[in-house]
Design an enzyme around this catalytic site. Structure first.
Site, PDB file in Angstrom:
ATOM      1  N   ASN A   9      52.508  96.366  -9.867  1.00  0.00           N
ATOM      2  CA  ASN A   9      53.863  96.813 -10.116  1.00  0.00           C
ATOM      3  C   ASN A   9      54.299  96.558 -11.554  1.00  0.00           C
ATOM      4  O   ASN A   9      55.188  97.225 -12.059  1.00  0.00           O
ATOM      5  CB  ASN A   9      54.827  96.120  -9.156  1.00  0.00           C
ATOM      6  CG  ASN A   9      55.123  96.976  -7.944  1.00  0.00           C
ATOM      7  OD1 ASN A   9      55.585  98.099  -8.082  1.00  0.00           O
ATOM      8  ND2 ASN A   9      54.827  96.462  -6.773  1.00  0.00           N
ATOM      9  N   CYS A  50      60.546  91.466  -2.175  1.00  0.00           N
ATOM     10  CA  CYS A  50      59.237  92.124  -2.118  1.00  0.00           C
ATOM     11  C   CYS A  50      59.306  93.182  -3.198  1.00  0.00           C
ATOM     12  O   CYS A  50      59.544  92.839  -4.348  1.00  0.00           O
ATOM     13  CB  CYS A  50      58.969  92.685  -0.732  1.00  0.00           C
ATOM     14  SG  CYS A  50      60.314  93.642  -0.017  1.00  0.00           S
ATOM     15  N   ARG A  61      59.724  94.064   3.816  1.00  0.00           N
ATOM     16  CA  ARG A  61      59.198  92.726   4.062  1.00  0.00           C
ATOM     17  C   ARG A  61      60.288  91.668   3.944  1.00  0.00           C
ATOM     18  O   ARG A  61      60.344  90.714   4.702  1.00  0.00           O
ATOM     19  CB  ARG A  61      58.071  92.430   3.060  1.00  0.00           C
ATOM     20  CG  ARG A  61      56.829  93.207   3.375  1.00  0.00           C
ATOM     21  CD  ARG A  61      55.866  93.162   2.226  1.00  0.00           C
ATOM     22  NE  ARG A  61      56.095  94.230   1.282  1.00  0.00           N
ATOM     23  CZ  ARG A  61      55.178  94.714   0.456  1.00  0.00           C
ATOM     24  NH1 ARG A  61      53.977  94.195   0.453  1.00  0.00           N
ATOM     25  NH2 ARG A  61      55.453  95.687  -0.375  1.00  0.00           N
TER      26      ARG A  61
END
Lengths: 760, 611
Positions: A318, A405, A411
């Site tokens: 990410n 998350c 999550r």
């Protein structure tokens, strides 16, 4: 009528009329329980809105002048006979019956056994036309409730009709076409607004004593300017400045800044947010201050945890996209942890494999265990529980946790809610669990529309995130059964209605969506429905407040496969004597008996009172008129009796701690019992209104209406006669004269009639 | 040999005890006696550890070294009840002495030195478990009913005469006194069925003493029930044809008259082609029914079976309980299972793959499957079934006993289960002593080939049935666990030795106490009852889908994972059921009282009016 021809014609008409044809709308608006409009302009049983001209109606009626078909009050769009239904364990002897397609359900009726299978269109996950076989065209339907059936339709053209219309019906394009906007519950059930006001975010936080010295209500999101997927009320540290909030929100993915979701009684808190837009090196001073402000709300420790629920590698990836995670070097006093829950795509694929494991043809033990292992489902469940336990343990020890998350709505929602479930007994009650869902799933946003596939959407957005949350709850329940007020059925009903869209509760992705859709005015709330069925969701073994926080055992041996969920509709594989149902039944029987005992005790007390009064009266009378001898005998007699009753009563009150005998004594004394009231007939009536013995649930295979019972059909006892009935046969709730509380209880139709006869 | 010779250190202070359940360590004094290891912290309110030496499966020594000399060490005792405990000893000499003593004591082979021969119960025995389930009593109705004019007179009086032990129970526990005799129901119904003429088989039975000196079959009992028309000579011939002399013997007779027989595989010695006596037995059992089934439980190619030519009316069916060649393979599987269970730190994937790899659940599933097939033949086809497999001491017994639990409601009672174990396991010659000498912790190469875990497999199968029908069993799963333990180590003589013959030689029946004598004491029995029991007269057909099986964590995980939740659950269920009953009787009493009162008020009302 020829369905294809009809649909073609229909589309033609639709084009001729207008793009937003009202007729089209009305067609979609058929609902199973809808009542006839008073001035009934109807077309094939479908109410026609007033603004459609009579000309159009008569024209269509002439074109297709066949009489409409009904099934069980539902207008049938298509009826196919001689359809075979194949389930997995019964491939050799398929059941033959009739298939009805209505606007909302697909109904299969087996005429021989009286059995009906109802499939809500909204529950359909996929429809598949399998290759033609000798007996017809098979249509495989998989549901989000994990029901999977194959219908073999003799004619291919008919199969195609059913297929194409189901494809149109099962997943609407627009959210406004969802079932909830048409759904009408049975007449006298409950009003539309019931349930919508059960939970208020302010009240839930007040429960945690927020706002307080450290936490305050932030008003900046009143118009969803700070973050449109958050609730309007968000709670932030008192120290947080406007600049900090705005900057932090900008520095976080989707503007989901750190906000309080749970404050424990030791000042440790759980805050949730999304990943920071840190990339490889970006910093945001205000975001760092924001986290420091959160840490300072808890004076007991000089550090706090920042939990990234993703595996490290995902978080790293990410970073390349300009997102990422907090750098421990920039954020003071934090301990950063990756906890490794896989993303929605992995979870979706895993569930797919679980279902394949359940659907193996003639499986062996090894094949099943291998398939279960390779699905990885239990591994994922365990990692979610593991992360939740980590958070719960930290908070329990007094350390605050910030959780995120990627976007902080999958999550994060799972682990935050599970950690609270472990920490606080309130969330393990029915009301608390609903509040938890309201707060961490509905208010803080979870993409229900996409994750559950409510409307047509990218298939890659569908993922069983909420199902996993329920699964984890079930794991905790099976480890600590006495700590939960609710039972497995409660979780299953929740799961059903998260997908059914029958209620507006789970429609939309965030609070803002729900306001925009005016769900509270246009739809019913699941909570309102559930409030009417609470007795079905009770865990008979619940012991309130047995301990404050519970710990999950994370040994792999303790994580079990939830047969009751994923193989729920395979009737052959479940325990033949379902303990949960039997115990719940015992519990209800106890309630009925308790209520009855209460009533009888009061009755006896009032009788006693009356006797002693009338004895006095008699005594007065006798002193004036009759001889001494007779008086003596009477008093003696009464005294004797009185002695006995006293003895019995004292035994009773010893057995029953909190029964309000004294209070009732007073009230009954004032009532001045008349002879009529005390008559044997009234008492007999009262006594006969409560069944002392309930028929044993075992070996009951059919209801008196000859509907066969299977594993998941709800069996209910009539509290008056003690017989067992199916859900349809026992729709009356009335108060029984033999009960003290006067609470309405389930009574079968026969008993209902009798009771009405008795008291005209 | 004296125990004292083996005990090198009878008492030792300052020993640390580590158990694998909780991380608690206890310091205490270790005592070693002839039969027990005892560890006590010598404080009030602390639990003492009592361990029978026979419970020890494996002793592992880990000396701790300091400057190249042994400075004491840790002795790890792996027990047959699956528990693992460690004793930490400070000095080298003590360490070696204790280890050597324990190794020697747990390895004693002479059965006469076993604890049951030394144990004397502190209570008076109400009924002797050794005489309760004699075959002539168990099959009383069958023999007496037939001899007294055949099936036409179901003489109920006979039942009570033949079974003084059951009718004399009269103990305070209501549940025991109401338990019918395990076979009474079945045979009574059978006689009734014969009356209406629907019975398929009319084989008559008698008691034979042909095996009274255990010459015909070493593993069968002395008293046997055989078809009336078969002579003792024929039996001897049939025995010679079967492995270990285990000729076809009656195991169970279903209520429709279909009989369940068990035997060993036919011998395949050169020259022996057929045995007419053996065929005669089976033909008699067949009676008027057209076909019977021979179910081989040991798997095709692994055991012999009858030739089609000479048993033309019998259909051969293979229902192997698993890919096993020796009884020891079952223990191998069990050992792998327990090893996997004890590793609570591994990953989910690893756990599942080890669980699969152990093959234990497959064995359970196949056993249930085979039993269901046999039960179906008996119940639905009404055909007689002969079950065998290799020596007929292991898989055969699992199947024949499970069939009875499925079909016969009496076998689901406490007494019925005792009778079943006594008939189908102990009297049927399951070699408990050999099979249970070593258990799962003994390293594979040190176990001998007679080791096994067949009985554990059987108990697990009952557990599976129990999970699917939790209200149909009179006993709780605690009884199954108790049986598991006592079959390995016990103060009672019930599971001693390999056969009736050995028990006879050692006079086990007179020199030891029976486990059943203990279990049937009302106060003990009370703790083993299922609060949810509701007699279920019907056949219980279990699901044999893999997904329906459950790991018996209550037993296999009991030392590694806290099982308290289960206990609380059971206690709460008990509470709920009791409360329901109490409320019912309370309501009943109150109703009566209220009615009386209201009548009286009516009378008084009149009095007042009159006045």
């Amino acid at each position: 009528m020829d369905f294809t021809r009809f649909m073609n014609k229909f589309n033609e008409i639709e084009r001729q009329l207008s793009p937003t044809s009202a007729l089209r709308l009305s067609f979609d608006n058929i609902s199973p329980e809808s009542e006839e409009p008073p001035d009934g302009k109807r077309l094939w049983g479908v109410p026609v809105p007033p603004f459609v001209s009579d000309k159009v109606v008569s024209w269509i009626a002439e074109e297709f002048n066949e009489a409409p078909v009904y099934y069980n009050g539902n207008c049938v769009l298509k009826k196919v006979e001689n359809v075979r239904m194949i389930d997995r364990y019964n491939t050799k002897n398929p059941t033959v019956g009739t298939l009805y397609l209505t606007a909302t359900h697909l109904i299969f009726v087996e005429p021989d056994s009286n059995k009906e299978t109802w499939i809500l269109h909204m529950h359909i996950a996929s429809i598949e036309k399998l290759p033609l076989s000798t007996t017809g065209s098979p249509l495989l339907i998989r549901c989000k409730t994990f029901l999977s059936v194959t219908f073999v339709i003799p004619k291919d053209s008919e199969c195609h009709d059913v297929y194409t219309s189901l494809i149109k019906l099962f997943q609407p394009v627009s959210i406004n076409k969802l079932y909830c906007f048409n759904y009408q519950p049975a007449k006298d059930d409950y009003p539309k607004n019931a349930g919508w006001d059960f939970f208020k975010l302010e009240a839930e936080f007040k429960h945690m004593l927020v706002p307080n010295d450290n936490w305050t209500l932030c008003s900046m999101n009143e118009k969803y300017e700070l973050c449109d997927t958050y609730p309007r009320q968000i709670y932030v540290p008192k120290e947080a400045t406007t600049l900090m909030l705005i900057s932090s929100s900008r520095f976080r993915s989707k503007g989901r800044l750190p906000a309080l979701t749970y404050l424990h009684n030791n000042k440790a808190s759980i805050c949730r947010c999304s990943q920071p837009l840190s990339g490889f090196s970006a910093r945001c001073l205000e975001d760092e201050q924001m986290l420091e402000a959160i840490r300072k709300t808890n004076p007991n420790t000089d550090y706090m945890f920042v939990v990234d629920t993703r595996p490290r590698i995902n978080a790293m990836a990410n970073r390349a996209a300009g997102k990422g995670y907090e750098n421990e070097a920039f954020y003071e006093n934090i301990k950063f942890h990756f906890l490794g829950i896989e993303n929605i795509h992995v979870q979706r694929a895993s569930l797919q494999k679980v279902l394949e494991a359940c659907e193996q043809k003639s499986p062996t033990m090894s094949a099943f265990l291998n398939a279960l292992e390779s699905s990885g489902w239990l591994k994922h469940i365990r990692s979610i529980l593991d992360t939740s336990s980590f958070i719960a343990n930290a908070v329990d020890k007094g350390v605050s946790v910030v959780v995120h998350c990627s976007d902080g709505w999958d999550r994060t929602a799972q682990v935050c809610s599970l950690a609270q479930l472990m920490l606080n007994p309130y969330y393990r009650t029915i009301k608390g669990f609903q509040a938890l869902i309201e707060k961490d799933w509905l208010a803080f946003g979870h993409k229900f529309s996409e994750r559950c596939g409510h409307i047509q959407t990218d298939a890659r957005e569908v993922s069983p995130i909420f199902t996993q949350f329920l699964d984890c709850t079930w794991q905790l329940m099976s480890q600590r059964s006495e700590s939960f007020e609710f039972n497995e059925r409660f979780l299953l009903i929740l799961h059903d209605h998260v997908h059914s869209c029958q209620f507006g509760t789970f429609v939309g992705n965030c609070e803002k969506d729900r306001l925009d859709l005016k769900l509270a005015e246009r739809t019913f709330s699941l909570w309102g429905y559930m409030a009417n069925h609470l007795n079905e969701y009770i865990n008979p073994l619940y012991k309130p407040n047995i301990d404050e926080s519970i710990k999950a055992n994370l040994a792999p041996q303790c994580i079990k496969f939830w047969r009751g969920m994923y193989s729920r509709f395979e009737s052959g594989i479940h325990p033949r004597e379902p303990l949960g149902d039997l115990l719940l039944d015992s519990k209800e029987h106890c309630n009925s008996l308790e209520d009855h005992v209460q009533h009888l005790t009061k009755r006896i007390a009032s009788f006693k009172n009356y006797i002693s009064k009338s004895a006095k009266k008699l005594q007065d009378a006798t002193t004036t008129t009759t001889t001494k001898a007779s008086k003596e005998t009477t008093t003696n007699e009464i005294n004797d009796n009185k002695y006995n009753y006293d003895k019995k009563l004292s035994e009773l009150s010893a057995a029953d701690d909190d029964h309000p005998l004294k209070a009732s004594n007073m009230s009954f004394a004032n009532l001045s019992l008349n002879a009529e009231q005390a008559s044997t007939q009234t008492l007999t009536e009262e006594i006969s209104s409560v069944a002392l013995d309930w028929k044993s649930m075992r070996n009951v295979t059919t209801c008196s209406c000859s509907t066969p019972f299977d594993q998941f059909s709800k069996k209910t006892h009539c509290w008056r006669c003690g017989e067992i009935f199916c859900e349809r046969c026992i729709d009356k709730n009335v108060a029984l004269p033999g009960h003290d509380s006067g609470k309405p209880v389930p009574v079968c139709r026969g008993c209902h009639r009798q009771m009405q006869k008795q008291s005209p | 040999m004296e125990f004292a010779d083996l005990i090198k250190t009878p008492k030792l202070d300052g020993v640390f005890l580590h158990t694998n359940a909780a991380n608690a360590t206890v310091e205490g004094t270790l005592c070693i006696t002839g039969h027990h290891l005892l560890l006590s912290a010598r404080q009030e309110n602390t639990q003492e550890l009592w361990l029978l030496h026979k419970n020890i499966d494996c002793v592992e020594k880990k000396p701790s070294m300091g400057q190249n000399i042994v400075m004491g060490g840790i002795i790890t005792l792996k027990c047959k009840d699956l528990r693992i405990i460690s004793l930490e000893i400070k000095y080298a000499k003590d360490f070696f002495n204790v280890a050597a003593s324990l190794e020697a004591l747990s390895a004693i082979q002479n059965p006469e030195l076993d604890y049951p021969f030394f144990y004397r119960p502190m209570y008076s025995i109400l009924e002797d478990g050794f005489t309760m389930f004699r075959p002539e009593l168990e099959f009383a109705q069958l023999i007496s009913g037939m001899s007294m004019g055949g099936a036409s007179s179901p003489n109920v009086a006979n039942i009570s005469i033949c079974m003084p032990s059951t009718s004399a129970v009269g103990c305070s526990s209501s549940s025991t006194s109401s338990i019918p005799h395990p076979l009474q129901n079945g045979f009574a119904l059978d006689a009734a069925a014969a009356l209406v003429g629907s019975s398929v088989s009319a084989c008559e039975w008698r008691i034979s003493h042909v095996n009274k000196d255990f010459g015909v079959c070493a593993t069968y009992g002395a008293t046997l029930i055989v078809p009336k028309a078969i002579s003792d000579e024929q039996i001897a011939l049939s025995a010679a044809f079967r492995d270990g002399g285990r000729f076809p013997l009656l195991s169970y007779r279903h209520e429709n008259g279909a009989t369940l027989m068990r035997s060993a595989q036919p011998l395949s010695i050169q020259g022996i082609k057929r045995c007419r006596a053996d065929e005669a037995i089976l033909n008699l059992v067949l009676g008027r029914s057209k076909k019977g089934f021979i179910v081989d439980t040991w798997g095709k190619g692994k055991s012999n079976t009858e030739t089609d030519l000479h048993y033309s009316q019998w259909k051969k069916v293979n229902r192997s309980i698993g890919n096993v060649s020796y009884p020891a393979s079952i223990l191998d599987s069990f050992a792998k299972l327990i090893e996997a269970c004890n590793d609570t730190g591994c990953s989910t994937d690893k756990w599942l793959s080890r669980l699969e790899n152990s093959g234990w659940l497959s064995l359970v599933l196949n056993s249930l499957n085979a039993s269901c097939v046999v039960a179906q033949c008996l119940d639905q086809e009404g055909s007689p079934v002969l079950v065998h497999g290799a020596k007929g001491l292991d898989s055969t017994l699992i199947v024949t006993s499970l069939v009875q639990i499925i079909l016969n409601p009496d076998c689901r009672t406490v007494r019925g289960l005792q009778a079943l174990i006594e008939r189908e396991w102990i009297q049927a010659g399951h070699p408990f002593a050999s099979r249970h000498r070593y258990s799962c912790y003994t390293p594979h190469q040190m176990r001998n080939k007679n080791s096994g875990a067949t009985f554990v497999l059987f108990l697990d199968c009952i557990y599976q049935l129990y999970m699917q029908f939790p209200c149909s069993f009179e006993f709780s799963t605690q009884l199954l666990i108790l049986l598991f333990e006592h079959s390995y180590f016990s103060q009672y003589g019930t599971f001693l030795c390999d056969s009736e013959r050995e028990r006879h030689e050692l006079q086990v029946h007179t020199r030891t106490t029976s486990l059943w004598s203990y279990l049937n004491r009302p106060d003990v029995l009370q703790t083993l009852l299922n609060p949810l029991y509701e007699p279920n007269a019907s056949v219980i057909w279990p699901s044999v889908a893999p997904i329906s099986l459950e790991l018996w964590s209550e037993l296999y995980l009991r030392w590694v994972i806290d099982q308290r939740n289960l206990a609380t659950t059971m206690a709460q269920i008990q509470e709920l059921v009791t409360r329901e009953k109490e409320l019912r009787s309370q309501a009943f009493k109150l109703r009566k009282q209220a009615m009386e009162l209201s009548l009286e008020i009516g009378a008084h009302g009149n009095d007042v009016d009159n006045a």
